[in-house]
Design a protein around this motif. Sequence first.
Motif, mmCIF file in Angstrom:
data_model
loop_
_atom_site.group_PDB
_atom_site.id
_atom_site.type_symbol
_atom_site.label_atom_id
_atom_site.label_comp_id
_atom_site.label_asym_id
_atom_site.label_seq_id
_atom_site.Cartn_x
_atom_site.Cartn_y
_atom_site.Cartn_z
ATOM 1 N N TRP A 114 0.824 -1.199 0.000
ATOM 2 C CA TRP A 114 0.000 0.000 0.000
ATOM 3 C C TRP A 114 0.855 1.245 0.000
ATOM 4 C CZ3 TRP A 114 1.064 2.868 4.333
ATOM 5 C CH2 TRP A 114 1.609 2.178 5.435
ATOM 6 N N ARG A 115 0.226 2.362 -0.377
ATOM 7 C CA ARG A 115 0.886 3.641 -0.190
ATOM 8 C C ARG A 115 -0.186 4.680 0.117
ATOM 9 N NH1 ARG A 115 0.952 4.071 -6.181
ATOM 10 N NH2 ARG A 115 -0.182 5.993 -6.623
ATOM 11 N N VAL A 116 0.242 5.802 0.647
ATOM 12 C CA VAL A 116 -0.694 6.873 0.980
ATOM 13 C C VAL A 116 -0.465 8.032 0.017
ATOM 14 C CG1 VAL A 116 -1.315 8.572 2.713
ATOM 15 C CG2 VAL A 116 -0.921 6.223 3.385
ATOM 16 N N ASP A 117 -1.534 8.500 -0.573
ATOM 17 C CA ASP A 117 -1.462 9.601 -1.540
ATOM 18 C C ASP A 117 -2.318 10.757 -1.072
ATOM 19 O OD1 ASP A 117 -1.353 8.237 -4.932
ATOM 20 O OD2 ASP A 117 0.142 8.377 -3.349
ATOM 21 N N MET A 118 -2.096 11.911 -1.694
ATOM 22 C CA MET A 118 -3.034 13.007 -1.496
ATOM 23 C C MET A 118 -3.985 12.978 -2.681
ATOM 24 S SD MET A 118 -1.923 14.307 1.256
ATOM 25 C CE MET A 118 -2.312 16.019 1.528
ATOM 26 N N ILE A 132 -5.484 9.673 0.989
ATOM 27 C CA ILE A 132 -6.132 8.384 0.791
ATOM 28 C C ILE A 132 -5.061 7.323 0.660
ATOM 29 C CG2 ILE A 132 -8.304 9.084 -0.269
ATOM 30 C CD1 ILE A 132 -6.909 8.379 -2.964
ATOM 31 N N ALA A 133 -5.436 6.116 0.973
ATOM 32 C CA ALA A 133 -4.495 5.017 0.838
ATOM 33 C C ALA A 133 -4.878 4.201 -0.374
ATOM 34 C CB ALA A 133 -4.533 4.147 2.081
ATOM 35 N N ILE A 134 -3.868 3.748 -1.070
ATOM 36 C CA ILE A 134 -4.115 2.838 -2.177
ATOM 37 C C ILE A 134 -3.552 1.500 -1.758
ATOM 38 C CG2 ILE A 134 -3.651 2.341 -4.593
ATOM 39 C CD1 ILE A 134 -3.468 5.331 -4.982
ATOM 40 N N VAL A 135 -4.421 0.513 -1.756
ATOM 41 C CA VAL A 135 -4.035 -0.799 -1.254
ATOM 42 C C VAL A 135 -4.046 -1.795 -2.391
ATOM 43 C CG1 VAL A 135 -4.675 -2.636 0.342
ATOM 44 C CG2 VAL A 135 -5.084 -0.265 0.963
ATOM 45 N N PHE A 154 -7.435 -0.923 -4.699
ATOM 46 C CA PHE A 154 -8.535 -0.014 -4.401
ATOM 47 C C PHE A 154 -8.047 1.118 -3.522
ATOM 48 C CE2 PHE A 154 -8.935 -1.581 -0.112
ATOM 49 C CZ PHE A 154 -8.611 -2.933 -0.193
ATOM 50 N N GLU A 155 -8.789 2.224 -3.563
ATOM 51 C CA GLU A 155 -8.429 3.339 -2.697
ATOM 52 C C GLU A 155 -9.385 3.362 -1.517
ATOM 53 O OE1 GLU A 155 -8.846 6.765 -5.340
ATOM 54 O OE2 GLU A 155 -10.762 7.176 -4.371
ATOM 55 N N ILE A 156 -8.870 3.888 -0.429
ATOM 56 C CA ILE A 156 -9.653 3.858 0.800
ATOM 57 C C ILE A 156 -9.327 5.104 1.606
ATOM 58 C CG2 ILE A 156 -7.897 2.433 1.946
ATOM 59 C CD1 ILE A 156 -10.115 0.989 3.347
ATOM 60 N N ASP A 157 -10.384 5.776 2.125
ATOM 61 C CA ASP A 157 -10.111 7.021 2.846
ATOM 62 C C ASP A 157 -10.114 6.805 4.357
ATOM 63 O OD1 ASP A 157 -13.456 8.233 2.103
ATOM 64 O OD2 ASP A 157 -12.767 7.075 3.826
ATOM 65 N N LYS A 158 -9.908 7.921 5.045
ATOM 66 C CA LYS A 158 -9.788 7.885 6.507
ATOM 67 C C LYS A 158 -10.948 7.161 7.177
ATOM 68 C CE LYS A 158 -7.790 12.024 8.166
ATOM 69 N NZ LYS A 158 -7.704 13.191 9.034
ATOM 70 N N LEU B 195 -3.086 7.663 8.140
ATOM 71 C CA LEU B 195 -4.122 8.567 7.658
ATOM 72 C C LEU B 195 -4.635 9.465 8.766
ATOM 73 C CD1 LEU B 195 -6.274 6.579 5.075
ATOM 74 C CD2 LEU B 195 -4.358 8.087 4.713
ATOM 75 N N GLU B 196 -4.569 8.999 9.996
ATOM 76 C CA GLU B 196 -5.005 9.840 11.108
ATOM 77 C C GLU B 196 -4.042 11.003 11.327
ATOM 78 O OE1 GLU B 196 -5.615 7.936 14.873
ATOM 79 O OE2 GLU B 196 -7.193 6.670 14.040
ATOM 80 N N VAL B 197 -2.764 10.721 11.074
ATOM 81 C CA VAL B 197 -1.744 11.713 11.376
ATOM 82 C C VAL B 197 -1.664 12.821 10.329
ATOM 83 C CG1 VAL B 197 0.768 11.971 11.382
ATOM 84 C CG2 VAL B 197 -0.301 10.264 12.827
ATOM 85 N N ILE B 198 -1.863 12.441 9.072
ATOM 86 C CA ILE B 198 -1.678 13.433 7.993
ATOM 87 C C ILE B 198 -2.730 14.513 8.084
ATOM 88 C CG2 ILE B 198 -1.724 13.772 5.506
ATOM 89 C CD1 ILE B 198 -0.459 11.105 5.150
#
Lengths: 183, 198
Positions: A114-118, A132-135, A154-158, B195-198
Motif C-alpha cells: 500500500w501507499r498513501v497519496d493526497m 487516501i491510501a491505495i491498497v 482499491f483506494e480507501i479514505d480515513k 491517515l489519522e496523522v496526515i
Amino acid sequence: MELKHFDFFLNSLVKKLYHKDKSITNEYLQEGVIDSQLGSDQVISLVDTLEPILLQIGHSDLSQNALEKLLEPLELRQDFHQHFLKFWEQQRDEIRSIVRNELIFNDRLSGVSWRVDMKTNSKKISNINQPIAIVELLLSRNQQEREDTKSIMFEIDKTQISNLVNQIEEIESLLEKGIQQKN
Amino acid sequence: MSFFSEKRSPKGIFTAINSLNKFPQQLLAKLCQDVVDALQYKGSVPQVSHYQIQLEKNSIDLGKNEVQSTINVLFFLYRDASKISNLDQKQFLEILQNQTGITNQAGKVLATIWEREKENLPSLTMPNVGKLIDFKWKVGVTFSSSISENLVTPFVTVNISVSNTDELVQTHSFEMSVPEFKEFARNLKEINQLLEVI
C-alpha cells in the motif's frame, strides 16, 4: 548408517512430502547415502518406515510426546531417536503452515502492499488534498502445480479505514477467544 | 471525470474560482507555481496559513476554507490538464474561462504557468484503482479435512467488493490462516495510523 545419513533421510522426505519436491526419489536417496553400508532394499525399507510417521505428525500436528509414542515400536538407536525429536521441534511450525495453506482451496492472500497519496481528483473540491491510501492485495490460487496470482487495487479514505480497523479488531478478539477455548 | 476534456466541473469549483479571483497577480502566480512543484514532488503542499497571511498584507480577507479551496482547485486543474495531450495555453485559458467565472487576469496567470510547466508535469495517470464498496468477513474453524484429521484451525474468510472506474463492481473472496490474518491486520492498522496523522 550414521547420524548424518539419518538426518539426510528426514530432510529429504520432508522436501518430498511437504514441499512437493518431485526429484526426491528412492534413487536420489540411494545416491545420497552412497558412502553408507545401506543397500537399496534397506533404503526402501527405511522410507516405508519414516514416511507414514512424517505424514502423520505433520497432518495431525502432533506434539513431541505423541511423536515419542510413535517412535517407541521402532526401537531406534538412542541418538537417532533424539535427533528425530529435535528435528520435529525445528520443523513443526513450517510444516504446520504448509498443511494449513493446503486447506485453503480457493484464493489465499499472498501479499499486501500500500501507499498513501493526497487525493487530487474528485467530484467535490473539498475532497481534494485529503489523504487516501491505495491498497493492493495479491490473491493466489494453486492451479495444477502452478500458482495463479491476481492483483486487486482499491483506494480507501480515513473513514473507511477506520471502519475497517474496527472490524479487524472484532475478528482479532474472536480469534483470541477461540484460541483460548482450544487451550 | 475530466474538466478539460469532458467539461465536467466538480462541485464547489465556482466558489473556489471566485476566491482565486481575489488574489493579487503575483501571489496567485506563486501559488500556481507551488502547486505545480508539489505535483512534481519538488515541494510540499502549499500551506493555507502562509497564503492567508500574504493576503492580509494585501488587505484581502479570505477565510481558511476559502484559501484551502483555491489550493484544491489548482491541484485539480493542473492535474486534470496534465492528463490531456497537446493542451496548449490558448485552449487551457479558453476552457477555463468558458467553464468558470475566472477573471481575465487570473486566467492568464494560470495559463502562463501551464504553458511553462506542462512538459514537466508527468502524465499523472493512475492504474485501474477502484473504490472499496463492501467488506464482509467470517471466521470459521476447520474441524477435519481429507488432508489432515486433527488440524483444528481457524480461518478468516473475507469478501470484498471493489468498483472500478467504469462503475462495475467486482467481488473477490479469499481466505487467510491466522498468521496471514495477523499480517493483514498489521498493514491495515498501519494505514489507519498514517491517515489519522496526515
